[in-house]
Scaffold this motif. Structure first.
Motif, PDB file in Angstrom:
ATOM      1  N   SER A   1       0.864  -1.173   0.000  1.00 55.85           N
ATOM      2  CA  SER A   1       0.000   0.000   0.000  1.00 55.85           C
ATOM      3  C   SER A   1       0.906   1.230   0.000  1.00 55.85           C
ATOM      4  CB  SER A   1      -0.881   0.006   1.245  1.00 55.85           C
ATOM      5  OG  SER A   1      -0.085   0.332   2.367  1.00 55.85           O
ATOM      6  N   PHE A   2       0.321   2.366  -0.250  1.00 53.88           N
ATOM      7  CA  PHE A   2       1.119   3.594  -0.303  1.00 53.88           C
ATOM      8  C   PHE A   2       1.888   3.797   1.004  1.00 53.88           C
ATOM      9  CE2 PHE A   2       1.220   8.320   0.267  1.00 53.88           C
ATOM     10  CZ  PHE A   2       2.201   8.542  -0.681  1.00 53.88           C
ATOM     11  N   GLU A   3       1.202   3.612   2.151  1.00 51.98           N
ATOM     12  CA  GLU A   3       1.838   3.819   3.441  1.00 51.98           C
ATOM     13  C   GLU A   3       2.946   2.802   3.686  1.00 51.98           C
ATOM     14  OE1 GLU A   3      -1.450   3.830   3.044  1.00 51.98           O
ATOM     15  OE2 GLU A   3      -1.813   5.979   3.375  1.00 51.98           O
ATOM     16  N   GLU A   4       2.648   1.585   3.323  1.00 49.12           N
ATOM     17  CA  GLU A   4       3.642   0.530   3.517  1.00 49.12           C
ATOM     18  C   GLU A   4       4.890   0.835   2.707  1.00 49.12           C
ATOM     19  OE1 GLU A   4       1.126  -3.589   4.267  1.00 49.12           O
ATOM     20  OE2 GLU A   4       1.507  -2.863   2.240  1.00 49.12           O
ATOM     21  N   ALA A   5       4.644   1.219   1.486  1.00 49.34           N
ATOM     22  CA  ALA A   5       5.760   1.475   0.569  1.00 49.34           C
ATOM     23  C   ALA A   5       6.721   2.484   1.176  1.00 49.34           C
ATOM     24  CB  ALA A   5       5.226   1.978  -0.756  1.00 49.34           C
ATOM     25  N   LEU A   6       6.164   3.558   1.711  1.00 52.04           N
ATOM     26  CA  LEU A   6       7.018   4.607   2.260  1.00 52.04           C
ATOM     27  C   LEU A   6       7.870   4.083   3.406  1.00 52.04           C
ATOM     28  CD1 LEU A   6       4.890   7.877   2.191  1.00 52.04           C
ATOM     29  CD2 LEU A   6       6.507   6.970   0.524  1.00 52.04           C
ATOM     30  N   VAL A   7       7.369   3.087   4.142  1.00 50.15           N
ATOM     31  CA  VAL A   7       8.131   2.544   5.265  1.00 50.15           C
ATOM     32  C   VAL A   7       9.086   1.452   4.795  1.00 50.15           C
ATOM     33  CG1 VAL A   7       7.949   1.456   7.535  1.00 50.15           C
ATOM     34  CG2 VAL A   7       6.181   3.063   6.761  1.00 50.15           C
ATOM     35  N   ASN A   8       8.596   0.650   3.849  1.00 49.06           N
ATOM     36  CA  ASN A   8       9.310  -0.574   3.530  1.00 49.06           C
ATOM     37  C   ASN A   8      10.477  -0.425   2.564  1.00 49.06           C
ATOM     38  OD1 ASN A   8       7.594  -1.875   5.159  1.00 49.06           O
ATOM     39  ND2 ASN A   8       6.416  -2.895   3.546  1.00 49.06           N
ATOM     40  N   PHE A   9      10.418   0.612   1.751  1.00 41.14           N
ATOM     41  CA  PHE A   9      11.342   0.603   0.599  1.00 41.14           C
ATOM     42  C   PHE A   9      12.806   0.493   1.017  1.00 41.14           C
ATOM     43  CE2 PHE A   9      11.436   5.169   1.339  1.00 41.14           C
ATOM     44  CZ  PHE A   9      12.677   5.570   0.918  1.00 41.14           C
ATOM     45  N   LYS A  10      13.145   1.095   2.151  1.00 39.62           N
ATOM     46  CA  LYS A  10      14.543   1.064   2.549  1.00 39.62           C
ATOM     47  C   LYS A  10      15.000  -0.336   2.931  1.00 39.62           C
ATOM     48  CE  LYS A  10      15.444   5.796   3.830  1.00 39.62           C
ATOM     49  NZ  LYS A  10      15.332   6.768   4.921  1.00 39.62           N
ATOM     50  N   GLU A  11      14.084  -1.067   3.551  1.00 39.06           N
ATOM     51  CA  GLU A  11      14.450  -2.414   3.998  1.00 39.06           C
ATOM     52  C   GLU A  11      14.802  -3.303   2.823  1.00 39.06           C
ATOM     53  OE1 GLU A  11      11.251  -3.855   6.396  1.00 39.06           O
ATOM     54  OE2 GLU A  11      11.486  -2.156   7.760  1.00 39.06           O
ATOM     55  N   GLU A  12      14.117  -3.061   1.701  1.00 35.41           N
ATOM     56  CA  GLU A  12      14.415  -3.884   0.533  1.00 35.41           C
ATOM     57  C   GLU A  12      15.444  -3.237  -0.380  1.00 35.41           C
ATOM     58  OE1 GLU A  12      11.419  -5.909  -1.464  1.00 35.41           O
ATOM     59  OE2 GLU A  12      10.208  -6.256   0.329  1.00 35.41           O
ATOM     60  N   ALA A  13      16.196  -2.331   0.230  1.00 33.65           N
ATOM     61  CA  ALA A  13      17.330  -1.697  -0.475  1.00 33.65           C
ATOM     62  C   ALA A  13      16.920  -0.916  -1.714  1.00 33.65           C
ATOM     63  CB  ALA A  13      18.380  -2.737  -0.827  1.00 33.65           C
ATOM     64  N   PHE A  14      15.719  -0.297  -1.674  1.00 29.29           N
ATOM     65  CA  PHE A  14      15.364   0.641  -2.734  1.00 29.29           C
ATOM     66  C   PHE A  14      15.830   2.039  -2.349  1.00 29.29           C
ATOM     67  CE2 PHE A  14      12.209  -2.675  -3.693  1.00 29.29           C
ATOM     68  CZ  PHE A  14      12.448  -2.814  -5.047  1.00 29.29           C
ATOM     69  N   ASP A  15      16.121   2.827  -3.354  1.00 32.25           N
ATOM     70  CA  ASP A  15      16.522   4.209  -3.077  1.00 32.25           C
ATOM     71  C   ASP A  15      15.316   5.122  -2.943  1.00 32.25           C
ATOM     72  OD1 ASP A  15      19.455   4.101  -3.151  1.00 32.25           O
ATOM     73  OD2 ASP A  15      19.102   3.392  -5.206  1.00 32.25           O
ATOM     74  N   GLY A  16      14.185   4.711  -3.522  1.00 33.36           N
ATOM     75  CA  GLY A  16      13.022   5.583  -3.422  1.00 33.36           C
ATOM     76  C   GLY A  16      11.791   4.901  -3.988  1.00 33.36           C
ATOM     77  N   VAL A  17      10.671   5.581  -3.853  1.00 38.24           N
ATOM     78  CA  VAL A  17       9.417   5.043  -4.353  1.00 38.24           C
ATOM     79  C   VAL A  17       8.846   6.003  -5.384  1.00 38.24           C
ATOM     80  CG1 VAL A  17       7.081   4.359  -3.757  1.00 38.24           C
ATOM     81  CG2 VAL A  17       8.943   3.969  -2.139  1.00 38.24           C
ATOM     82  N   LEU A  18       8.511   5.472  -6.555  1.00 36.51           N
ATOM     83  CA  LEU A  18       7.856   6.284  -7.569  1.00 36.51           C
ATOM     84  C   LEU A  18       6.367   5.990  -7.497  1.00 36.51           C
ATOM     85  CD1 LEU A  18       8.423   8.166 -10.021  1.00 36.51           C
ATOM     86  CD2 LEU A  18       8.317   6.122 -11.434  1.00 36.51           C
ATOM     87  N   HIS A  19       5.611   7.001  -7.137  1.00 33.03           N
ATOM     88  CA  HIS A  19       4.183   6.800  -6.900  1.00 33.03           C
ATOM     89  C   HIS A  19       3.381   7.317  -8.087  1.00 33.03           C
ATOM     90  CE1 HIS A  19       0.271   8.073  -4.828  1.00 33.03           C
ATOM     91  NE2 HIS A  19       0.221   6.762  -4.985  1.00 33.03           N
ATOM     92  N   ILE A  20       2.648   6.386  -8.726  1.00 29.40           N
ATOM     93  CA  ILE A  20       1.779   6.798  -9.841  1.00 29.40           C
ATOM     94  C   ILE A  20       0.341   6.573  -9.407  1.00 29.40           C
ATOM     95  CG2 ILE A  20       1.266   6.495 -12.287  1.00 29.40           C
ATOM     96  CD1 ILE A  20       4.026   5.023 -12.436  1.00 29.40           C
ATOM     97  N   PRO A  21      -0.386   7.629  -9.074  1.00 29.02           N
ATOM     98  CA  PRO A  21      -1.759   7.460  -8.604  1.00 29.02           C
ATOM     99  C   PRO A  21      -2.672   7.025  -9.758  1.00 29.02           C
ATOM    100  CG  PRO A  21      -1.228   9.763  -8.806  1.00 29.02           C
ATOM    101  CD  PRO A  21       0.007   9.014  -9.144  1.00 29.02           C
ATOM    102  N   PRO A  22      -3.799   6.400  -9.460  1.00 32.72           N
ATOM    103  CA  PRO A  22      -4.729   6.008 -10.524  1.00 32.72           C
ATOM    104  C   PRO A  22      -5.351   7.241 -11.163  1.00 32.72           C
ATOM    105  CG  PRO A  22      -5.698   5.609  -8.371  1.00 32.72           C
ATOM    106  CD  PRO A  22      -4.303   6.049  -8.108  1.00 32.72           C
ATOM    107  N   ILE A  23      -5.806   7.102 -12.392  1.00 28.13           N
ATOM    108  CA  ILE A  23      -6.429   8.226 -13.077  1.00 28.13           C
ATOM    109  C   ILE A  23      -7.893   8.282 -12.679  1.00 28.13           C
ATOM    110  CG2 ILE A  23      -7.051   9.177 -15.333  1.00 28.13           C
ATOM    111  CD1 ILE A  23      -4.571   7.690 -16.401  1.00 28.13           C
TER     112      ILE A  23
END
Lengths: 301, 437
Positions: free
Chosen positions: B80-102
């Motif tokens: 989920s959007f909230e999860e992503a913001l917390v989780n991305f670092k743990e999985e060694a991502f540098d950032g999250v690119l968020h594309i909202p639905p149209i």
């Protein structure tokens, strides 16, 4: 033959008359003193002779010919304010100036080599001008002035800034050149040098020729009939009643004669009175005295 | 004549041999090459491989974003959007690119990149380019329009050019662009050379005066010879330098191009700043530019350029020489005398930049007839092929003016060069023109 013949030369700058109706003759092979206070017009006159500027009126003859564009090659001019290209090498610089005077590359090279040898500066060829001391630069400037064997040499204060050894060196070279027939114009304030070197002088003041002639003639012209006597013994009494005494010391006396008086008469009188004469000579004015007398307080300075 | 030649030779050789000249001549093209190289490198610089988690809530991406050597994309829709913001670092991502639905067709969805470090410009452009089309497609789909209909409606206009007699002329956009570029370049080179070498003449004249060498010199040569020798000698130095640059700069450009060129066309994309342009378009454009550059009649432009250079150079250099001769030991005071010369050069440059936009205007015509401007304006117009009679007239006017300026300057020069310790007014300069030697 006159190397130079100026007739009624006039040069005016704006409102200021720098050279006012100057005429003079300079015999070939002579050493000629061009004297005058600062601002008298000496430089203006020299610039006309060297064809740097042209006279407004009057004529200049060089060696009997009207001054023209071929003549600069026969004139060597060392201005009072010296100047050389600071960044150039000594050899190249001399070569450049010599070639501008019309020498071929080979002749210029040979002449420069000779002169550098004469001045013991052969190893300077590749030095830059700016690396040389002022006195050394002066030597280079002198070589540049004479390298094309000019018939007329114009030296403006040639010894300023030189030490006595180099002064003598240059003086000897000037004498040598003169003995080979080079005519020399010598512009200076240093009267003792003029007396030493020059045969003829011209005195310029406020653009005008105020006095001209051989040094001896000029001195004769300005002498004041003063005689100096060195003696031993007692001077006759009543001497001051017969002669005007200017100065009197232990064994020296200076007497002023009237213009018509005969110096022999004075001498006879003294000898008859039993004084022993050690020396008797006429006091001739120095050029310095003549200069000051003639220019006086009228100089621009 | 022989003396003049000696003077020219000295003026030329002493300058060309100087290490400052050699360095400036060689280093300038190198510097330009280096500048391009460095700017390309800086633009291309990224802080290393970035791992980006993509949160595509509306499933807009029909296929995943292309991974490059700079950025690695991984779709992480299981978060989920909230999860992503917390989780991305743990999985060694540098950032999250968020594309909202149209949701609303009238609004462009706001795409956000969440990270502690910012994206490099190149990565950003890379993402932009990939997303733009897909979002557009997604929105078209949502609107219910047929993609093909839309494509048919598109009006991609290009203006066809025909000359009045009906002949079809070839497409001129590229040639106009190239001509403008060449024009500005030529005008600029002219402007620089007039300044640099004019000033060089001036300084050198002043130096001769203050070091008093001039008195020795003009007891051997005429002041006119000395002045002309200097102007010609320095001008030859200028031509030498321009020629060397003219050879070295294209070589440098070629080398830089070779270094980055065809292997990675997107380098050029970024470099030209037109990131929106397709790679294909870019290539076509480059080809066009090269074709146009080669199509220009260089055998006609270059000799004319040289002629205008000579005219402009003699005109301004002689003025600078006159001012240099009037300057005394006090350089600061002399600087004010250069202003009347400098101003027309600057105006000419400004006029030139306007003229290249509109090379057949009245301004273009009159400014290329005015001799103080023409050496800078006319070369800038050459690539636009102005009528021959205009070039001829401009050149004649320029040469006549240059010759008369040389004459006027020599009149001032011969008097001023011998004058020391006196302030010289412009009025006096004027009067000397008419006094005799």
């Amino acid at each position: 033959m006159n190397i130079l013949d100026l007739r009624n030369v006039v040069k005016t700058y704006e409102q200021h008359v720098a050279v006012n109706d100057v005429s003079l003759e300079m015999p070939e092979g002579s050493v000629f003193g061009l004297l005058g206070p600062n601002g008298a017009g000496k430089t203006s006159l020299i610039r006309i002779i060297t064809t740097i500027t042209r006279a407004d009126k009057g004529v200049v003859y060089f060696n009997g010919e009207k001054l023209n564009s071929r003549h600069p090659a026969e004139i060597g001019y060392m201005p009072e304010e010296r100047g050389l290209y600071k960044k150039m090498k000594v050899g190249e610089h001399l070569l450049y100036l010599a070639r501008l005077k019309g020498l071929s590359k080979r002749d210029a090279q040979r002449a420069i080599d000779d002169w550098m040898e004469k001045f013991y500066i052969k190893d300077w060829w590749n030095k830059k001008i700016e690396e040389l001391s002022k006195g050394m630069q002066q030597k280079i400037q002198f070589i540049a002035t004479v390298v094309h064997r000019p018939r007329l040499l114009i030296l403006d204060e040639p010894f300023s800034g030189l030490d006595p050894v180099n002064t003598n060196l240059i003086k000897d070279e000037i004498a040598e050149l003169n003995s080979q027939g080079t005519s020399i114009i010598f512009s200076t304030h240093r009267m003792e040098q003029v007396e030493e070197v020059c045969e003829r002088i011209v005195l310029i003041n406020k653009g005008e020729n105020v006095l001209e002639g051989s040094v001896a003639d000029v001195k004769q012209q300005f002498k004041e009939n003063q005689f100096q006597i060195n003696f031993s013994g007692e001077l006759p009494g009543m001497l001051e009643e017969q002669f005007q005494i200017i100065r009197s010391e232990n064994s020296t006396i200076v007497i002023q004669l009237e213009s018509g008086d005969d110096s022999n008469q004075l001498l006879r009188h003294l000898i008859q009175s039993g004084v022993h004469i050690d020396a008797f000579h006429e006091i001739l004015p120095t050029l310095n005295q003549i200069f000051i007398k003639k220019v006086g307080g009228n100089s621009d300075e | 004549m022989n003396k003049l030649w000696l003077i020219i030779k000295r003026e030329y050789i002493t300058r060309v041999r100087k290490w400052t000249f050699i360095i400036a001549t060689i280093l300038t093209p190198l510097g330009i090459g280096l500048y391009f190289l460095v700017s390309v490198l800086i633009m291309g610089y990224e802080s290393g491989n970035q791992r980006i988690a993509v949160l595509d809530e509306g499933n807009i991406l029909d296929k995943p974003l292309k991974t490059t050597d700079r950025a690695f994309f991984k779709k992480k829709n299981e978060w989920s959007f909230e999860e992503a913001l917390v989780n991305f670092k743990e999985e060694a991502f540098d950032g999250v690119l968020h594309i909202p639905p149209i949701e609303d067709l009238k609004k462009i969805p706001s795409i956000t990149y969440y990270s502690d470090q910012s994206l490099g410009i190149r990565t950003q452009q890379f993402i932009n380019k990939q997303l733009e089309d897909r979002i557009k497609n997604a929105r078209i789909a949502k609107s219910g329009l047929d993609k093909k209909t839309l494509k048919d409606l598109e009006a991609d206009i290009s203006i066809g050019l025909k000359s009045p007699n009906g002949e079809k002329e070839k497409d001129k956009t590229a040639s106009t662009m190239v001509a403008t570029g060449i024009g500005i370049f030529m005008g600029f080179v002219m402007y620089m050379t007039v300044f640099i070498y004019g000033m060089m003449v001036m300084r050198s004249v002043t130096e001769e005066k203050t070091t008093r060498i001039v008195e020795v010199m003009i007891s051997s040569v005429k002041p006119f010879q000395l002045m002309m020798g200097k102007i010609i000698g320095v001008g030859a130095v200028g031509l030498t330098q321009i020629t060397i640059w003219g050879i070295l700069i294209p070589i440098m450009a070629f080398l830089v191009g070779l270094f980055f060129g065809p292997g990675d066309p997107d380098q050029f994309n970024d470099f030209s700043g037109s990131a929106a342009m397709d790679e294909e378009d870019m290539e076509i454009m480059m080809n066009l530019v090269v074709t146009e550059l080669l199509a220009l009649n260089w055998w006609y432009i270059l000799p004319l350029f040289i002629l205008f250079f000579l005219g402009g150079y003699f005109l301004y250099a002689s003025l600078y020489a006159a001012v240099g001769s009037a300057m005394g030991d006090d350089l600061g005071e002399g600087q004010s005398l250069t202003i009347p010369i400098t101003i027309p050069v600057i105006i000419a440059f400004v006029v030139m930049t306007v003229v290249v936009q509109n090379p057949h205007s009245d301004l273009a015509f009159w400014s290329s007839m005015f001799p103080l401007f023409s050496p800078i304006v006319m070369p800038a117009r050459l690539a636009f092929q102005p009528p021959l009679w205009e070039i001829g007239l401009s050149l004649i006017l320029l040469l006549v003016t240059a010759i008369s300026f040389v004459w006027l300057s020599s009149r001032i020069y011969r008097v001023a060069i011998l004058l020391y310790g006196k302030k010289i007014s412009v009025r006096e300069l004027g009067r000397w023109i008419f006094t005799s030697d």
